[in-house]
Design an enzyme around this catalytic site. Sequence first.
Site, PDB file in Angstrom:
ATOM      1  N   HIS A 156       0.835  -1.217   0.000  1.00  0.00           N
ATOM      2  CA  HIS A 156       0.000   0.000   0.000  1.00  0.00           C
ATOM      3  C   HIS A 156       0.865   1.262   0.000  1.00  0.00           C
ATOM      4  CE1 HIS A 156      -3.187  -2.837   1.236  1.00  0.00           C
ATOM      5  NE2 HIS A 156      -2.283  -3.291   2.086  1.00  0.00           N
ATOM      6  N   SER A 277      14.390  21.197 -17.081  1.00  0.00           N
ATOM      7  CA  SER A 277      13.182  21.978 -17.328  1.00  0.00           C
ATOM      8  C   SER A 277      13.581  23.284 -18.012  1.00  0.00           C
ATOM      9  CB  SER A 277      12.501  22.268 -15.986  1.00  0.00           C
ATOM     10  OG  SER A 277      11.751  23.460 -16.054  1.00  0.00           O
ATOM     11  N   LYS A 283      15.566  21.588 -11.806  1.00  0.00           N
ATOM     12  CA  LYS A 283      14.946  20.313 -12.140  1.00  0.00           C
ATOM     13  C   LYS A 283      15.874  19.322 -12.825  1.00  0.00           C
ATOM     14  CE  LYS A 283      11.198  19.170 -11.600  1.00  0.00           C
ATOM     15  NZ  LYS A 283       9.936  19.563 -12.235  1.00  0.00           N
ATOM     16  N   GLU A 290       9.352   8.093 -17.516  1.00  0.00           N
ATOM     17  CA  GLU A 290       7.979   8.537 -17.786  1.00  0.00           C
ATOM     18  C   GLU A 290       7.556   8.147 -19.198  1.00  0.00           C
ATOM     19  OE1 GLU A 290       7.465  12.714 -16.454  1.00  0.00           O
ATOM     20  OE2 GLU A 290       9.180  12.262 -15.193  1.00  0.00           O
TER      21      GLU A 290
END
Length: 462
Positions: A156, A277, A283, A290
Amino acid sequence: MAKLWAGRFGKETDLEVNDFNSSISFDCRLYKEDITGSMAHAAMLGKQGIIAEEEADKIIEGLKGILKEIEAGKIQFSAEYEDIHMAMEQILTERIGVAGKRLHTARSRNDQVALDMRLYVKKEIGEIKKLVIGFMEELCDSSKKNLDTVMPGYTHLQRAQPVTFGHYMMAYANMMKRDVIRLDNCLEGMDDMPLGSGALASTTYPIDRDFVREQLGFARVTDNSLDGVSDRDYCVELCSALSILMMHLSRFSEEIIAWCSWEFKFVELDDAFSTGSSIMPQKKNPDVCELVRGKTGRVYGSLFTLLTVLKGIPLAYNKDMQEDKEAVFDAIDTVKQCLRVLTPMFATMELCRENMKKAALKGFINATDCADYLTKKGMPFRDAYKTVGQLVAECVKQDKSLMDLTLDEYREHSGLFDEDIYDAIDLKTCVRGRNVTGGPSPEEVSRQIAVIERFIVTVQTA
Ligand code: ARG
């Protein structure tokens, strides 16, 4: 350009229809399979005396020349050709004359395309397997180096029990092993040579299908001509195996994405495998992961394209089936591309072992071990569970870990506690103690690695 099938038509094809109908822009990638299949077919026609041996030789030589020229970039397939099969026959005939016109004897594009796709899928499964194995080797290497790298295991997404990074990586190696087995099953199930099925009802020529089968390296010939031209099960099976593989890679990517965040900071990706970024100077993003996660959708899309295209078509060949190609090609390309970036990204990734350990020390992941301690001293497990639950509640109140409690505090809850509780709940002890088959102990994970390494050798030597 005049169509090879122009005979019964009084008009040129409408231009839009021409484009709509044409598959050469994507099936040109089957050129090698088409040539290989045609050479075997021509050799068989010659051997059987269906065409003259000299003409068969001429066809084979012609096709060899065309192959060389394509590979040297000297032949461009113009959009005017309907498909790769027509293109090949036309180019061949331009070069060798009338013998070229005999190549299509006892054959249809329907069994021809069925053959080309099978040859292509067989070859690509081999390539994909190699890439999966490459990833598995990296997983094994990393596991070997991290048999003692304790980290929290989660359920979980809550810290649950201690495992090691090595143990974690071997979970993914086991998934990849099943992926390889699925690909092998697909290969085994599709090893039937369809040429000789003709358009749908085979042929009246005295062909030798077994000769062609052997030349092309298939285990069997297809056993029914209608099925031979209309079977695309193997495309569905491939895309299904690739979808499951992508689902695994996507889960893996999701873990890395989480682990890269400052909230976890368990891993640091190499700069060469991260992106920045345009606005936020700080970043460093896990775009590779992804994209792998995102591209999983494309592969599922291919699977659904195929299932949908096939569900309503009657026997035998229907033009709908031309839609199989882009779906299969895209799934194959996507999976290969993902594995080609994910493997080196993983191999160059640094681990932040201290952060893993810090996370492991918080979150009471040794609570089960604390309860087991009492159970091993005679307390029923359910009572031990309750006692430790109360200890945990106390720790939460005082912002402490189980390790921080004094022996007196322990004894207030049970007289069974002794000095040895501290060793029993030490994370290293917790991991080492889980030495059953499948567990995270270093000894056991070494065994798991050996199993996977043996599997890899079997696949490589098969
Ligand atoms: N381009 C076609 C395909 O990919 C080849 C077979 C065409 N056969 C036919 N009878 N139109 O399916």
